[in-house]
Enzyme design. Structure first.
Site, PDB file in Angstrom:
ATOM      1  N   LYS A  53      42.169  52.498  14.567  1.00 41.29           N
ATOM      2  CA  LYS A  53      41.574  53.708  13.986  1.00 41.29           C
ATOM      3  C   LYS A  53      41.926  53.855  12.493  1.00 41.29           C
ATOM      4  O   LYS A  53      42.834  53.173  11.985  1.00 41.29           O
ATOM      5  CB  LYS A  53      42.039  54.923  14.794  1.00 41.29           C
ATOM      6  CG  LYS A  53      41.499  54.952  16.238  1.00 41.29           C
ATOM      7  CD  LYS A  53      41.965  56.216  16.964  1.00 41.29           C
ATOM      8  CE  LYS A  53      41.346  56.319  18.351  1.00 41.29           C
ATOM      9  NZ  LYS A  53      41.758  57.595  19.020  1.00 41.29           N
TER      10      LYS A  53
ATOM     11  N   PHE B 214      38.526  69.506  20.359  1.00 44.34           N
ATOM     12  CA  PHE B 214      38.953  68.436  19.455  1.00 44.34           C
ATOM     13  C   PHE B 214      37.814  67.517  19.023  1.00 44.34           C
ATOM     14  O   PHE B 214      38.028  66.628  18.201  1.00 44.34           O
ATOM     15  CB  PHE B 214      40.091  67.614  20.080  1.00 44.34           C
ATOM     16  CG  PHE B 214      39.723  66.847  21.338  1.00 44.34           C
ATOM     17  CD1 PHE B 214      39.058  65.625  21.257  1.00 44.34           C
ATOM     18  CD2 PHE B 214      40.069  67.328  22.592  1.00 44.34           C
ATOM     19  CE1 PHE B 214      38.730  64.905  22.399  1.00 44.34           C
ATOM     20  CE2 PHE B 214      39.748  66.613  23.743  1.00 44.34           C
ATOM     21  CZ  PHE B 214      39.068  65.404  23.640  1.00 44.34           C
TER      22      PHE B 214
ATOM     23  N   ARG C 279      45.986  49.667  27.658  1.00 44.53           N
ATOM     24  CA  ARG C 279      46.405  51.078  27.644  1.00 44.53           C
ATOM     25  C   ARG C 279      47.930  51.198  27.731  1.00 44.53           C
ATOM     26  O   ARG C 279      48.528  52.106  27.151  1.00 44.53           O
ATOM     27  CB  ARG C 279      45.677  51.871  28.730  1.00 44.53           C
ATOM     28  CG  ARG C 279      44.191  52.024  28.375  1.00 44.53           C
ATOM     29  CD  ARG C 279      43.401  52.868  29.343  1.00 44.53           C
ATOM     30  NE  ARG C 279      43.720  54.286  29.290  1.00 44.53           N
ATOM     31  CZ  ARG C 279      43.138  55.158  28.457  1.00 44.53           C
ATOM     32  NH1 ARG C 279      42.237  54.767  27.572  1.00 44.53           N
ATOM     33  NH2 ARG C 279      43.445  56.434  28.516  1.00 44.53           N
TER      34      ARG C 279
ATOM     35  N   THR D  70      48.082  59.112  24.955  1.00 45.81           N
ATOM     36  CA  THR D  70      47.265  59.721  23.895  1.00 45.81           C
ATOM     37  C   THR D  70      48.125  60.517  22.923  1.00 45.81           C
ATOM     38  O   THR D  70      47.950  60.439  21.712  1.00 45.81           O
ATOM     39  CB  THR D  70      46.221  60.663  24.535  1.00 45.81           C
ATOM     40  OG1 THR D  70      45.536  59.961  25.573  1.00 45.81           O
ATOM     41  CG2 THR D  70      45.226  61.160  23.503  1.00 45.81           C
TER      42      THR D  70
ATOM     43  N   ARG E 105      51.355  53.678  19.994  1.00 48.96           N
ATOM     44  CA  ARG E 105      51.258  55.089  19.604  1.00 48.96           C
ATOM     45  C   ARG E 105      52.631  55.693  19.347  1.00 48.96           C
ATOM     46  O   ARG E 105      52.785  56.513  18.444  1.00 48.96           O
ATOM     47  CB  ARG E 105      50.460  55.859  20.657  1.00 48.96           C
ATOM     48  CG  ARG E 105      48.950  55.590  20.521  1.00 48.96           C
ATOM     49  CD  ARG E 105      48.193  56.084  21.711  1.00 48.96           C
ATOM     50  NE  ARG E 105      46.749  56.126  21.487  1.00 48.96           N
ATOM     51  CZ  ARG E 105      45.861  56.301  22.465  1.00 48.96           C
ATOM     52  NH1 ARG E 105      46.268  56.449  23.711  1.00 48.96           N
ATOM     53  NH2 ARG E 105      44.566  56.327  22.195  1.00 48.96           N
TER      54      ARG E 105
ATOM     55  N   ASN F 236      45.874  58.805  16.324  1.00 48.55           N
ATOM     56  CA  ASN F 236      46.791  58.077  17.200  1.00 48.55           C
ATOM     57  C   ASN F 236      46.570  56.566  17.205  1.00 48.55           C
ATOM     58  O   ASN F 236      46.846  55.880  18.182  1.00 48.55           O
ATOM     59  CB  ASN F 236      46.761  58.683  18.613  1.00 48.55           C
ATOM     60  CG  ASN F 236      45.390  58.618  19.244  1.00 48.55           C
ATOM     61  OD1 ASN F 236      44.444  58.143  18.641  1.00 48.55           O
ATOM     62  ND2 ASN F 236      45.285  59.103  20.472  1.00 48.55           N
TER      63      ASN F 236
ATOM     64  N   GLU G 179      31.202  50.388  25.817  1.00 45.69           N
ATOM     65  CA  GLU G 179      31.767  50.376  24.467  1.00 45.69           C
ATOM     66  C   GLU G 179      31.589  49.018  23.785  1.00 45.69           C
ATOM     67  O   GLU G 179      31.308  48.957  22.591  1.00 45.69           O
ATOM     68  CB  GLU G 179      33.235  50.789  24.538  1.00 45.69           C
ATOM     69  CG  GLU G 179      33.394  52.244  24.946  1.00 45.69           C
ATOM     70  CD  GLU G 179      34.820  52.654  25.290  1.00 45.69           C
ATOM     71  OE1 GLU G 179      35.012  53.822  25.666  1.00 45.69           O
ATOM     72  OE2 GLU G 179      35.730  51.813  25.192  1.00 45.69           O
TER      73      GLU G 179
HETATM   74  P1  ATP Z   1      41.022  56.730  23.422  1.00 44.97           P
HETATM   75  O1  ATP Z   1      39.792  57.128  24.204  1.00 44.97           O
HETATM   76  O2  ATP Z   1      40.867  56.862  21.919  1.00 44.97           O
HETATM   77  O3  ATP Z   1      41.621  55.432  23.843  1.00 44.97           O
HETATM   78  P2  ATP Z   1      42.518  58.345  25.133  1.00 44.97           P
HETATM   79  O4  ATP Z   1      41.691  57.754  26.220  1.00 44.97           O
HETATM   80  O5  ATP Z   1      44.004  58.246  25.229  1.00 44.97           O
HETATM   81  O6  ATP Z   1      42.166  57.754  23.751  1.00 44.97           O
HETATM   82  P3  ATP Z   1      40.778  60.639  25.245  1.00 44.97           P
HETATM   83  O7  ATP Z   1      41.143  61.744  26.131  1.00 44.97           O
HETATM   84  O8  ATP Z   1      39.692  59.705  25.660  1.00 44.97           O
HETATM   85  O9  ATP Z   1      42.126  59.829  24.913  1.00 44.97           O
HETATM   86  O10 ATP Z   1      40.436  61.245  23.818  1.00 44.97           O
HETATM   87  C1  ATP Z   1      39.817  60.439  22.836  1.00 44.97           C
HETATM   88  C2  ATP Z   1      40.531  60.653  21.531  1.00 44.97           C
HETATM   89  O11 ATP Z   1      40.347  62.016  21.119  1.00 44.97           O
HETATM   90  C3  ATP Z   1      42.052  60.480  21.548  1.00 44.97           C
HETATM   91  O12 ATP Z   1      42.467  59.151  21.416  1.00 44.97           O
HETATM   92  C4  ATP Z   1      42.465  61.309  20.355  1.00 44.97           C
HETATM   93  O13 ATP Z   1      42.225  60.629  19.121  1.00 44.97           O
HETATM   94  C5  ATP Z   1      41.497  62.481  20.444  1.00 44.97           C
HETATM   95  N1  ATP Z   1      42.069  63.589  21.216  1.00 44.97           N
HETATM   96  C6  ATP Z   1      42.107  63.702  22.562  1.00 44.97           C
HETATM   97  N2  ATP Z   1      42.675  64.856  22.946  1.00 44.97           N
HETATM   98  C7  ATP Z   1      43.019  65.496  21.797  1.00 44.97           C
HETATM   99  C8  ATP Z   1      43.653  66.736  21.493  1.00 44.97           C
HETATM  100  N3  ATP Z   1      44.044  67.555  22.476  1.00 44.97           N
HETATM  101  N4  ATP Z   1      43.847  67.058  20.206  1.00 44.97           N
HETATM  102  C9  ATP Z   1      43.443  66.234  19.210  1.00 44.97           C
HETATM  103  N5  ATP Z   1      42.837  65.062  19.423  1.00 44.97           N
HETATM  104  C10 ATP Z   1      42.622  64.683  20.694  1.00 44.97           C
HETATM  105 MG    MG Z   2      39.526  57.739  26.213  1.00 48.79          MG
END
Ligand code: ATP
Ligand code: MG
Length: 137
Positions: free
Chosen positions: A9, A57, A85, A91, A102, A112, A126
């Site tokens: 990112k 968000f 993961r 996250t 992370r 992150n 994706e």
């Molecule tokens: P990714 O999909 O990027 O691998 P993830 O699966 O751990 O991350 P998701 O729940 O899919 O997390 O959320 C996608 C992205 O949105 C996160 O990686 C983060 O950058 C952002 N994000 C998610 N939750 C929050 C939050 N509560 N506050 C701020 N940003 C958030």
């Molecule tokens: Mg995700």
């Protein structure tokens, strides 16, 4: 062998962490089979994160993801989706395990450092969102 989709990112690319992040994938059993640097358009970022549309968000996430260049990759390996993961960590970097990307590099829950697909269906969607069949090695 399974494949998964990864994004390094903007927060990580801008801090010159790309090489260190790729080294962690390679050292822990994931092979880079496709890779490119690009800057997302607003529409591309909105489409990529469409599942989160409406969440509080979502809009700041899209703004952040278009703020600078990213590196998109396809990673291959045994249990690549779960392994990636695990290497990434939670996250929320405050909740991420020691030794994860992370935990070591993320700035906060939004910035992150990495994305990784969360299921085979997400990985397929994706990968095809960013790569054509001829770009996969
Ligand atoms: P990714 O999909 O990027 O691998 P993830 O699966 O751990 O991350 P998701 O729940 O899919 O997390 O959320 C996608 C992205 O949105 C996160 O990686 C983060 O950058 C952002 N994000 C998610 N939750 C929050 C939050 N509560 N506050 C701020 N940003 C958030
Ligand atoms: Mg995700």
């Amino acid at each position: 062998l399974e494949t998964t989709f990864s994004i390094i990112k903007p927060d990580a690319v801008s801090r010159n962490l790309t090489g260190q992040i790729i080294s962690r994938f390679e050292a822990q059993g994931l092979k880079v089979v496709a890779s490119k640097m690009l800057q997302l358009t607003q529409a591309q970022a909105e489409g990529f994160y469409a599942e989160h549309k409406g969440r509080d968000f979502y809009e700041p996430l899209v703004a952040y993801m278009i703020s600078g260049p990213i590196v998109v990759q396809v990673l291959a390996g045994e249990n690549a989706i779960a392994l990636n993961r695990q290497i990434m960590g939670a996250t929320n970097p405050e909740k991420a395990d020691m030794g994860t990307i992370r935990k070591d590099f993320a700035l906060n829950m939004r910035e992150n450092s990495v994305h990784g697909s969360d299921s085979p269906a997400s990985a397929a969607r994706e990968i095809s969102y960013f790569f054509s069949q001829t770009e996969l090695c």
